[in-house]
Design a protein around this motif. Sequence first.
Motif, short mmCIF file in Angstrom:
data_model
loop_
_atom_site.label_atom_id
_atom_site.label_comp_id
_atom_site.label_asym_id
_atom_site.label_seq_id
_atom_site.Cartn_x
_atom_site.Cartn_y
_atom_site.Cartn_z
N LEU A 24 52.81 -20.19 31.61
CA LEU A 24 51.51 -20.17 32.29
C LEU A 24 51.67 -19.60 33.70
O LEU A 24 50.88 -18.77 34.15
CB LEU A 24 50.93 -21.58 32.34
CG LEU A 24 49.61 -21.76 33.10
CD1 LEU A 24 48.47 -21.04 32.41
CD2 LEU A 24 49.29 -23.26 33.24
N GLU A 25 52.72 -20.03 34.38
CA GLU A 25 52.98 -19.53 35.74
C GLU A 25 53.37 -18.05 35.72
O GLU A 25 52.97 -17.29 36.59
CB GLU A 25 54.11 -20.36 36.38
CG GLU A 25 54.45 -19.94 37.79
CD GLU A 25 55.56 -20.79 38.39
OE1 GLU A 25 56.19 -20.34 39.36
OE2 GLU A 25 55.81 -21.90 37.87
N ARG A 26 54.11 -17.66 34.71
CA ARG A 26 54.60 -16.28 34.65
C ARG A 26 53.51 -15.29 34.26
O ARG A 26 53.37 -14.22 34.86
CB ARG A 26 55.76 -16.19 33.65
CG ARG A 26 56.38 -14.80 33.52
CD ARG A 26 57.44 -14.77 32.43
NE ARG A 26 58.06 -13.47 32.32
CZ ARG A 26 59.22 -13.12 32.87
NH1 ARG A 26 59.88 -14.01 33.62
NH2 ARG A 26 59.71 -11.92 32.71
N TYR A 27 52.71 -15.65 33.24
CA TYR A 27 51.73 -14.70 32.69
C TYR A 27 50.30 -14.95 33.19
O TYR A 27 49.40 -14.15 32.88
CB TYR A 27 51.77 -14.74 31.17
CG TYR A 27 53.06 -14.20 30.60
CD1 TYR A 27 53.27 -12.82 30.50
CD2 TYR A 27 54.07 -15.06 30.18
CE1 TYR A 27 54.46 -12.32 29.98
CE2 TYR A 27 55.26 -14.57 29.66
CZ TYR A 27 55.44 -13.19 29.57
OH TYR A 27 56.63 -12.70 29.05
N LEU A 28 50.09 -16.06 33.89
CA LEU A 28 48.77 -16.37 34.47
C LEU A 28 47.66 -16.38 33.42
O LEU A 28 46.55 -15.90 33.65
CB LEU A 28 48.42 -15.36 35.58
CG LEU A 28 49.38 -15.31 36.77
CD1 LEU A 28 48.96 -14.22 37.75
CD2 LEU A 28 49.47 -16.66 37.47
N LEU B 68 63.65 -17.60 24.82
CA LEU B 68 63.22 -17.22 23.47
C LEU B 68 61.71 -16.92 23.44
O LEU B 68 61.28 -15.97 22.77
CB LEU B 68 63.54 -18.34 22.48
CG LEU B 68 65.03 -18.61 22.20
CD1 LEU B 68 65.19 -19.86 21.34
CD2 LEU B 68 65.66 -17.41 21.51
N ALA B 69 60.95 -17.72 24.16
CA ALA B 69 59.50 -17.52 24.18
C ALA B 69 59.13 -16.21 24.87
O ALA B 69 58.24 -15.48 24.40
CB ALA B 69 58.82 -18.70 24.89
N ILE B 70 59.80 -15.88 25.96
CA ILE B 70 59.52 -14.63 26.66
C ILE B 70 59.86 -13.43 25.77
O ILE B 70 59.10 -12.45 25.69
CB ILE B 70 60.31 -14.56 27.99
CG1 ILE B 70 59.76 -15.59 28.98
CG2 ILE B 70 60.24 -13.16 28.60
CD1 ILE B 70 60.59 -15.76 30.22
N MET C 24 47.70 -6.86 32.98
CA MET C 24 48.25 -7.93 33.82
C MET C 24 47.13 -8.63 34.56
O MET C 24 46.22 -8.00 35.08
CB MET C 24 49.25 -7.34 34.82
CG MET C 24 49.97 -8.39 35.67
SD MET C 24 51.04 -9.43 34.67
CE MET C 24 51.66 -10.54 35.92
N SER C 25 47.16 -9.97 34.61
CA SER C 25 46.15 -10.71 35.32
C SER C 25 46.21 -10.40 36.81
O SER C 25 47.26 -10.15 37.37
CB SER C 25 46.35 -12.22 35.10
OG SER C 25 46.14 -12.55 33.76
N GLU C 26 45.04 -10.46 37.46
CA GLU C 26 44.91 -10.13 38.86
C GLU C 26 44.76 -11.41 39.68
O GLU C 26 44.17 -12.37 39.23
CB GLU C 26 43.67 -9.26 39.04
CG GLU C 26 43.53 -8.63 40.40
CD GLU C 26 42.31 -7.73 40.44
OE1 GLU C 26 42.27 -6.84 41.29
OE2 GLU C 26 41.41 -7.92 39.61
N VAL C 27 45.37 -11.41 40.87
CA VAL C 27 45.29 -12.58 41.74
C VAL C 27 44.50 -12.22 42.99
O VAL C 27 44.79 -11.22 43.64
CB VAL C 27 46.70 -13.07 42.14
CG1 VAL C 27 46.59 -14.31 43.01
CG2 VAL C 27 47.54 -13.35 40.90
#
Length: 582
Positions: free
Chosen positions: A380-384, A343-345, A1-4
Amino acid sequence: MSEVRWRTIETKEDDLVELSQGLDISPILARLLINRGVLNLKDARSFLKPNLSDLKDPFLFEEMELACQRVHRALDLKEKILIFGDWDVDGLAATALLVRFIRQLGGEVYYHIPKDFGYGLDKETLHKAHQQEIKLIITVDCGISNYEEIKYASSLGIDTIITDHHPPLIETDLPALTVINPKDSLYPDKDLAGVGVAFKLGQALLASYQGRRSTSDPSSPRMDYYFRAYLDLVALGTVADSVQLTGENRILTKFGLERFRETKKVGLKVLLHSLRLFNKEIGEWEVAFKLAPVLNAAGRMNQGHLGIELLITKEKGKAVYLAQKILSLNEARRLRSDLDTRLAIEYIEREIDLDREKVLVVPLEECEAGVTGIVANRLLERYLRPVVIFACMGDEAIGSARSNNGLDLDSILPQCDDLFIKFGGHRMAAGITITKKNISLFRERINSLVQEISLETQEVVIDHVISLDEITPALLDDIDRLRPFGEGNPEPTFLIQDIRPAAIKRIGKRGEHLKIILSSQKREGYLEVVGWRMGNLNDRDLSRANLVVKLKKNYWNGKEQVQPVIEKVFCKPLDSPLPLTI
């Protein structure tokens, strides 16, 4: 998971003092200016008080004079002119601007918007134009990469004027009569949107009308009329296209947004009424999240001509019909984009190894091509991380790519161009057409290319670590002086550190939102902080949390208040954001 993580912009104290004292502004406003690259008194004065007189002369484009001569010759000879546009809002606004203006000059002008999500000139349309005796084509927001098509038009006896703002994909001279493109020119401002370039052409045409060169100064009576008539369209396309809102774009957009309340365009008036925006202050947010998505829906649902007709019609009855039609398409677009997002998720969770692949490449057999950009933005917002969504149709697929600051699409996609049928776009957004059999090859190559690029850590940039006592209406007034916000001039972001909530509660019909009550010894009364769609954090321990916020106006009981709105919540350790409800 990407880190913020967050990063606070460092500012030199001497620079702060110089701007603050030299302009008699607050230290926080001085800091916000410096954070946006405005470092000296002259630039700061221009930034805080934009002036139309600061716009560049359109004849600084090397080939502008030749373009004007050809258009005026077409007007004199009563030749048919075709404006060849694009189906996004920038393209629609640019097309509408030149159609309206050239008709005002007495020209016989037509327009064409590609269907089936095509982009740029195509030989079939050029053949039809030849049959209809079109003698001059002016492209807007496209054309810079159409070498073969321009050559074909020339063979048919059609002259082509290219107005575009995309970077050329090949280093070769186009066989067009003229090319007006800031990215392929010595013109000093490189960031104009497609509609901005079209506006410059119109300005130059007016300055050279009737064979004599006159001033292009916006304060002259003739130019004042032109600016008042068309700056609303310029602001619409510029904001919608997410170009840099600095330099000329800042000036054009600021004054263009002011024109919405006085617009003479029947279609815009009707649309503003339909969206309950008529006679209200129109800012960049209303354009980006209200007007532009509705107009975009026409193009996304393959009926871009409806958007053009709405922007050029002078008949109220027709405008009402067109607005209702487009609003209906927008609702269909919304439902379709929700379905395709799900569908994409599902595809990502089932088919992609998130630990291995830094770029998400998602081919969908049942996706609507017109909503791939919306779906890509959501993912993009969900998976960063960067996302490319393809809508597969027969042997081909049409896709949209979206990125964040970690990956420049302008530099990475050309390294895959041998796999594409065509592509084009900007640093953060691009469109791609590809054969289905090449999608897996593209997925492998782009992920191989980005292995050395760190996409795992996403930064939240903080303008200022703020105390509760500094959150005042005066600060909100300072922030308003920086508008319009957008790329290159983001809305200021503040950090409230180490909070001690007096109360925390859910709000909203279903408790989906969060309200935090804060107080300090120096501050009179309480400060209410809200977090939209963050109601799930009510059960977490938020004492001593750190809040990333933006400051908004809130009207309650007829009184204006400052309300911080939460963007991110960080708890100890400092680099660990709490999960939010998506």
